[in-house]
Design a protein around this motif. Structure first.
Motif, PDB file in Angstrom:
ATOM      1  N   HIS A   3       0.861  -1.182   0.000  1.00 42.87           N
ATOM      2  CA  HIS A   3       0.000   0.000   0.000  1.00 42.87           C
ATOM      3  C   HIS A   3       0.893   1.227   0.000  1.00 42.87           C
ATOM      4  O   HIS A   3       1.728   1.396   0.896  1.00 42.87           O
ATOM      5  CB  HIS A   3      -0.915   0.013   1.221  1.00 42.87           C
ATOM      6  CG  HIS A   3      -1.784   1.242   1.279  1.00 42.87           C
ATOM      7  ND1 HIS A   3      -2.804   1.469   0.383  1.00 42.87           N
ATOM      8  CD2 HIS A   3      -1.758   2.316   2.117  1.00 42.87           C
ATOM      9  CE1 HIS A   3      -3.385   2.627   0.674  1.00 42.87           C
ATOM     10  NE2 HIS A   3      -2.769   3.154   1.710  1.00 42.87           N
ATOM     11  N   ASP A  47      -2.633   0.586  -4.300  1.00 45.62           N
ATOM     12  CA  ASP A  47      -2.064  -0.704  -3.945  1.00 45.62           C
ATOM     13  C   ASP A  47      -1.322  -1.224  -5.168  1.00 45.62           C
ATOM     14  O   ASP A  47      -1.745  -0.997  -6.313  1.00 45.62           O
ATOM     15  CB  ASP A  47      -3.157  -1.703  -3.543  1.00 45.62           C
ATOM     16  CG  ASP A  47      -3.796  -1.334  -2.210  1.00 45.62           C
ATOM     17  OD1 ASP A  47      -3.113  -0.714  -1.379  1.00 45.62           O
ATOM     18  OD2 ASP A  47      -4.980  -1.661  -2.019  1.00 45.62           O
ATOM     19  N   GLU A  75       3.394  -3.140   3.814  1.00 41.99           N
ATOM     20  CA  GLU A  75       2.865  -4.436   3.388  1.00 41.99           C
ATOM     21  C   GLU A  75       1.431  -4.569   3.899  1.00 41.99           C
ATOM     22  O   GLU A  75       1.150  -4.296   5.068  1.00 41.99           O
ATOM     23  CB  GLU A  75       3.712  -5.569   3.962  1.00 41.99           C
ATOM     24  CG  GLU A  75       5.160  -5.583   3.488  1.00 41.99           C
ATOM     25  CD  GLU A  75       5.345  -6.385   2.224  1.00 41.99           C
ATOM     26  OE1 GLU A  75       4.333  -6.901   1.704  1.00 41.99           O
ATOM     27  OE2 GLU A  75       6.495  -6.491   1.772  1.00 41.99           O
ATOM     28  N   THR A  76       0.527  -4.980   3.025  1.00 45.17           N
ATOM     29  CA  THR A  76      -0.848  -5.218   3.450  1.00 45.17           C
ATOM     30  C   THR A  76      -1.007  -6.698   3.776  1.00 45.17           C
ATOM     31  O   THR A  76      -0.710  -7.557   2.938  1.00 45.17           O
ATOM     32  CB  THR A  76      -1.840  -4.817   2.354  1.00 45.17           C
ATOM     33  OG1 THR A  76      -1.552  -5.543   1.166  1.00 45.17           O
ATOM     34  CG2 THR A  76      -1.750  -3.327   2.070  1.00 45.17           C
ATOM     35  N   GLY A  77      -1.454  -6.966   4.980  1.00 44.78           N
ATOM     36  CA  GLY A  77      -1.599  -8.354   5.382  1.00 44.78           C
ATOM     37  C   GLY A  77      -2.732  -9.063   4.667  1.00 44.78           C
ATOM     38  O   GLY A  77      -2.648 -10.248   4.366  1.00 44.78           O
ATOM     39  N   LEU A  78      -3.811  -8.337   4.382  1.00 44.12           N
ATOM     40  CA  LEU A  78      -4.978  -8.939   3.738  1.00 44.12           C
ATOM     41  C   LEU A  78      -5.641  -7.914   2.843  1.00 44.12           C
ATOM     42  O   LEU A  78      -5.925  -6.788   3.265  1.00 44.12           O
ATOM     43  CB  LEU A  78      -5.974  -9.428   4.795  1.00 44.12           C
ATOM     44  CG  LEU A  78      -7.305  -9.992   4.264  1.00 44.12           C
ATOM     45  CD1 LEU A  78      -7.053 -11.261   3.451  1.00 44.12           C
ATOM     46  CD2 LEU A  78      -8.273 -10.264   5.411  1.00 44.12           C
ATOM     47  N   THR A  79      -5.886  -8.285   1.594  1.00 43.73           N
ATOM     48  CA  THR A  79      -6.616  -7.433   0.654  1.00 43.73           C
ATOM     49  C   THR A  79      -7.650  -8.292  -0.046  1.00 43.73           C
ATOM     50  O   THR A  79      -7.301  -9.247  -0.752  1.00 43.73           O
ATOM     51  CB  THR A  79      -5.673  -6.820  -0.398  1.00 43.73           C
ATOM     52  OG1 THR A  79      -4.663  -6.056   0.259  1.00 43.73           O
ATOM     53  CG2 THR A  79      -6.453  -5.901  -1.335  1.00 43.73           C
ATOM     54  N   LEU A  80      -8.920  -7.981   0.159  1.00 42.33           N
ATOM     55  CA  LEU A  80     -10.009  -8.721  -0.465  1.00 42.33           C
ATOM     56  C   LEU A  80     -10.562  -7.873  -1.603  1.00 42.33           C
ATOM     57  O   LEU A  80     -11.315  -6.931  -1.392  1.00 42.33           O
ATOM     58  CB  LEU A  80     -11.101  -9.024   0.566  1.00 42.33           C
ATOM     59  CG  LEU A  80     -10.656  -9.861   1.780  1.00 42.33           C
ATOM     60  CD1 LEU A  80     -11.813 -10.052   2.751  1.00 42.33           C
ATOM     61  CD2 LEU A  80     -10.111 -11.207   1.321  1.00 42.33           C
ATOM     62  N   SER A  81     -10.146  -8.187  -2.808  1.00 46.35           N
ATOM     63  CA  SER A  81     -10.535  -7.388  -3.968  1.00 46.35           C
ATOM     64  C   SER A  81     -10.234  -8.158  -5.234  1.00 46.35           C
ATOM     65  O   SER A  81      -9.134  -8.703  -5.391  1.00 46.35           O
ATOM     66  CB  SER A  81      -9.768  -6.058  -3.974  1.00 46.35           C
ATOM     67  OG  SER A  81      -9.866  -5.411  -5.224  1.00 46.35           O
ATOM     68  N   ASP A  85      -6.554  -9.061  -6.935  1.00 52.85           N
ATOM     69  CA  ASP A  85      -6.203 -10.386  -7.452  1.00 52.85           C
ATOM     70  C   ASP A  85      -5.723 -10.295  -8.896  1.00 52.85           C
ATOM     71  O   ASP A  85      -4.740 -10.942  -9.285  1.00 52.85           O
ATOM     72  CB  ASP A  85      -7.406 -11.324  -7.364  1.00 52.85           C
ATOM     73  CG  ASP A  85      -7.802 -11.639  -5.923  1.00 52.85           C
ATOM     74  OD1 ASP A  85      -6.953 -11.446  -5.031  1.00 52.85           O
ATOM     75  OD2 ASP A  85      -8.951 -12.066  -5.708  1.00 52.85           O
ATOM     76  N   GLU A  88      -2.194  -8.692  -9.124  1.00 53.50           N
ATOM     77  CA  GLU A  88      -1.124  -9.637  -8.806  1.00 53.50           C
ATOM     78  C   GLU A  88      -0.927 -10.648  -9.936  1.00 53.50           C
ATOM     79  O   GLU A  88       0.204 -11.083 -10.186  1.00 53.50           O
ATOM     80  CB  GLU A  88      -1.440 -10.354  -7.499  1.00 53.50           C
ATOM     81  CG  GLU A  88      -1.354  -9.441  -6.277  1.00 53.50           C
ATOM     82  CD  GLU A  88      -1.500 -10.205  -4.975  1.00 53.50           C
ATOM     83  OE1 GLU A  88      -2.330 -11.137  -4.927  1.00 53.50           O
ATOM     84  OE2 GLU A  88      -0.795  -9.860  -4.014  1.00 53.50           O
TER      85      GLU A  88
END
Length: 324
Positions: A3, A47, A75-81, A85, A88
């Protein structure tokens, strides 16, 4: 995912936005005009896939945002998107293989600081190892290896040589030399006190030591292990796999060799003092050589990947094309 939170002068915002939009692996772009107060400017957030982070950060530095504004990356520990995805997926390479050079420089800079805490850890580790070599106790040797903080300055020297950072090199070298000198001097005094208490003796040091005799008998395997440990340690730093550092710490005999040299010096055993010193220097040299070679290989690998990390501006739908 990384982020990024940027403070950008208002007249540079369009350039920054175009850079982010042209970076494969970047998404979740947010622009807050005039939101920043110190320094004044716009706040830009996004991000980016970790494997595309170095290219974007380098681009922002070329625009001078680190001087005229600010760049913060976490660093983002969790990204729900779904967009994350896809970002990446589009970014070339794998996140675990990515190298964030500026982060590496900052991390090694902190780890190679000559501080009271650093010297205390190194001295304590050396004293624990001194007990291990006198008692021929492998458990104490392993514990001392795990406590020793010497890999930080070694990584700092390797990074400085590859990135051409003379200040980092001198800082790391100072921490390494002064740290070991103080730790070994304190361990000599510790050995004298332990001898006076009847806990250490020359007979124990010079007796048969099947578990720890290797620390004053350097050979080709010592250098090979140091090279392998240097590669593993460098990879653990660049890929943020810090757990591997524990294994690296207990695979090389830097601290035990320093401890054995100090105890042998206290008893006037020239043979073990010289042999242990050679073991220490051989391990230090091997780790630095391996670190430099590993970083150069990663630099070459990601230079090729970075050329694939650019794309045209986003279309009106905001979707990204599939990576080639």
């Amino acid at each position: 995912m990384l982020h990024l939170r940027l403070i950008v002068p208002a007249d540079r915002t369009d350039e920054v936005v175009r850079l982010i939009e042209s970076t494969v692996g970047a998404t979740h772009l947010v622009v807050l005009p005039g939101a920043a107060r110190d320094p004044a400017g716009d706040v830009v957030m996004c991000d980016v896939a970790r494997e595309a982070g170095e290219g974007l950060l380098s681009g922002l530095q070329r625009l001078g945002i680190d001087h005229s504004g600010a760049i913060a990356a976490d660093e983002t520990g969790l990204t729900l998107s779904r967009r994350a995805d896809q970002a990446e997926k589009d970014a070339p390479g794998e996140a675990a293989d990515a190298v964030l050079w500026q982060h590496l420089v900052e991390e090694t800079h902190e780890e190679s600081t000559l501080s009271v805490t650093y010297v205390a850890f190194l001295a304590i580790a050396t004293m624990i190892a001194a007990c291990g070599v006198v008692l021929d106790n492998a458990v104490l040797i392993v514990g001392a290896m795990a406590v020793g903080p010497e890999f930080g300055p070694l990584a700092g020297i390797s990074t400085a040589l590859v990135r051409r950072k003379p200040k980092l090199a001198s800082r790391s070298l100072l921490a390494l030399v002064v740290g070991f000198a103080v730790a070994m001097a304190l361990t000599v005094g510790f050995s004298v006190l332990m001898d006076a208490a009847g806990l250490f003796s020359a007979a124990k040091l010079e007796g048969d030591r099947p578990n720890t005799g290797f620390v004053y008998a350097p050979d080709a395997f010592s250098f090979v292990v140091a090279l392998l440990a240097g590669v593993a340690g460098t990879l653990s730093l660049t890929s943020a796999k810090s757990g591997a550092l524990v294994g690296v710490a207990i695979s090389v005999t830097t601290v035990p060799a320093a401890a054995n040299a100090a105890v042998a010096f206290a008893y006037g055993d020239t043979t073990q003092t010289v042999g242990s010193s050679e073991q220490l220097l051989l391990n230090l040299f091997g780790i630095v050589v391996a670190g430099v070679l590993t970083l150069l290989a990663q630099k070459a690998f990601w230079a090729r990947k970075d050329r694939k990390g650019r794309k045209g501006p986003k279309s009106g739908t905001g979707t990204k094309p599939e990576a080639a």
